[in-house]
Scaffold this active site. Sequence first.
Site, PDB file in Angstrom:
ATOM      1  N   SER A   1      67.818  28.681  79.883  1.00  0.00           N
ATOM      2  CA  SER A   1      68.905  29.543  80.087  1.00  0.00           C
ATOM      3  C   SER A   1      68.624  31.193  79.826  1.00  0.00           C
ATOM      4  O   SER A   1      67.920  31.220  78.623  1.00  0.00           O
ATOM      5  CB  SER A   1      69.909  29.033  79.196  1.00  0.00           C
TER       6      SER A   1
ATOM      7  N   GLY B   1      70.545  34.665  84.406  1.00  0.00           N
ATOM      8  CA  GLY B   1      70.695  33.136  85.108  1.00  0.00           C
ATOM      9  C   GLY B   1      69.970  32.031  84.081  1.00  0.00           C
ATOM     10  O   GLY B   1      69.819  32.009  82.976  1.00  0.00           O
TER      11      GLY B   1
ATOM     12  N   GLY C   1      75.513  28.075  77.269  1.00  0.00           N
ATOM     13  CA  GLY C   1      74.514  27.541  77.519  1.00  0.00           C
ATOM     14  C   GLY C   1      74.759  25.962  77.381  1.00  0.00           C
ATOM     15  O   GLY C   1      74.173  25.025  78.228  1.00  0.00           O
ATOM     16  N   ASP C   2      75.462  25.568  76.570  1.00  0.00           N
ATOM     17  CA  ASP C   2      75.821  24.145  76.395  1.00  0.00           C
ATOM     18  C   ASP C   2      76.397  23.344  77.682  1.00  0.00           C
ATOM     19  O   ASP C   2      76.263  22.391  78.267  1.00  0.00           O
ATOM     20  CB  ASP C   2      76.697  23.628  75.053  1.00  0.00           C
TER      21      ASP C   2
ATOM     22  N   GLY D   1      70.747  33.966  79.884  1.00  0.00           N
ATOM     23  CA  GLY D   1      71.891  34.646  79.586  1.00  0.00           C
ATOM     24  C   GLY D   1      72.507  35.411  81.058  1.00  0.00           C
ATOM     25  O   GLY D   1      72.498  34.801  82.047  1.00  0.00           O
ATOM     26  N   ALA D   2      72.431  36.780  80.975  1.00  0.00           N
ATOM     27  CA  ALA D   2      72.852  37.485  82.198  1.00  0.00           C
ATOM     28  C   ALA D   2      71.814  37.235  83.465  1.00  0.00           C
ATOM     29  O   ALA D   2      72.162  37.522  84.536  1.00  0.00           O
ATOM     30  CB  ALA D   2      73.288  38.724  81.914  1.00  0.00           C
TER      31      ALA D   2
END
Length: 315
Positions: A220, A225, A251-252, A222-223
């Site tokens: 993951s 993708g 993220g979960d 963040g912004a």
Amino acid sequence: MITTLTPNPSIDRAVFVDALDRGEVHRAAGSRVDPGGKGVNVSRALAAQGAATTAVLPVGGPEGRLLEELLDEAGVDHVGVPVAGMVRMNISILEPDGTTTKLNEPGPDLTTAEVDALLAATLGRSADADWVVACGSLSPGAPADLYAALVSRVRGRGGRVAIDSSGAPMAAAVAARPHLIKPNHEELAELVGHSLPTLDDVHRAAKDLISAGIEVVAVSLGADGALLVTDAEVIHARATIPAPLSTVGAGDCMLAGLLHGLSSGRTNGEALSTGVLWGAAAVTLPGSRVPSPADLRGIPVELSHTPDLTRSLAH
């Protein structure tokens, strides 16, 4: 069905303020309380989408009773393993622009017997599970190889296991060769021991882990993708949220959507798209709320099987 293990769950209190000024008295604009911990969030996200899941977690003290009540209210099937210590209370302070400040307590000091009971409960409730997922930090006193022990036992009976953690517990688990790992950008850099400024750096680090015996590495970003890497594929997916409210638990939710897709027989690309969609929807919601089916509508996901690996990543 997906079984999750959260060795260090929490009560997550989100407090909303207009602006955070260190050392000043603030009047909160609002607050909410949710059951927390990475594996708990995975189960919450799955349950909110109507998917079968069971969350295994230690419960102790008044916070433990509240945690079970909150899971009941959320419709999450759970197995609470009694422990002597109190479940931790984590506080997130959220500002209107999405900036989140977190204060995380350490959690209860688990005994060897309590750790053994957690493992036994997880194995007992996951005999027919599509995935066993172990997530998050460990409570004080829990051995660093707790996840590695779970990986070995699940693999030994032919099951599939996914790990989302960091530091020594993640390194030990990776050595035991789980089927899937889901680090974020920083956790992957920590795992491989060097910075990862571009998408190609993330790809190469993931390929090294694939060579070491991991089947799927989903990172993951963040912004930026998420990137999914296997021995045969590299897939990138991204959804743009112009005004995020909270990144807590995103993220979960991404991991929950990914595993739901994989357990439903979807392709890796389809499963990654589902994960990114669930994660993106989560950041549009306050605190650590997980998305419902209605929250997923209208969020486009860009998917590429030939991503631009020269892309620089945000830090």
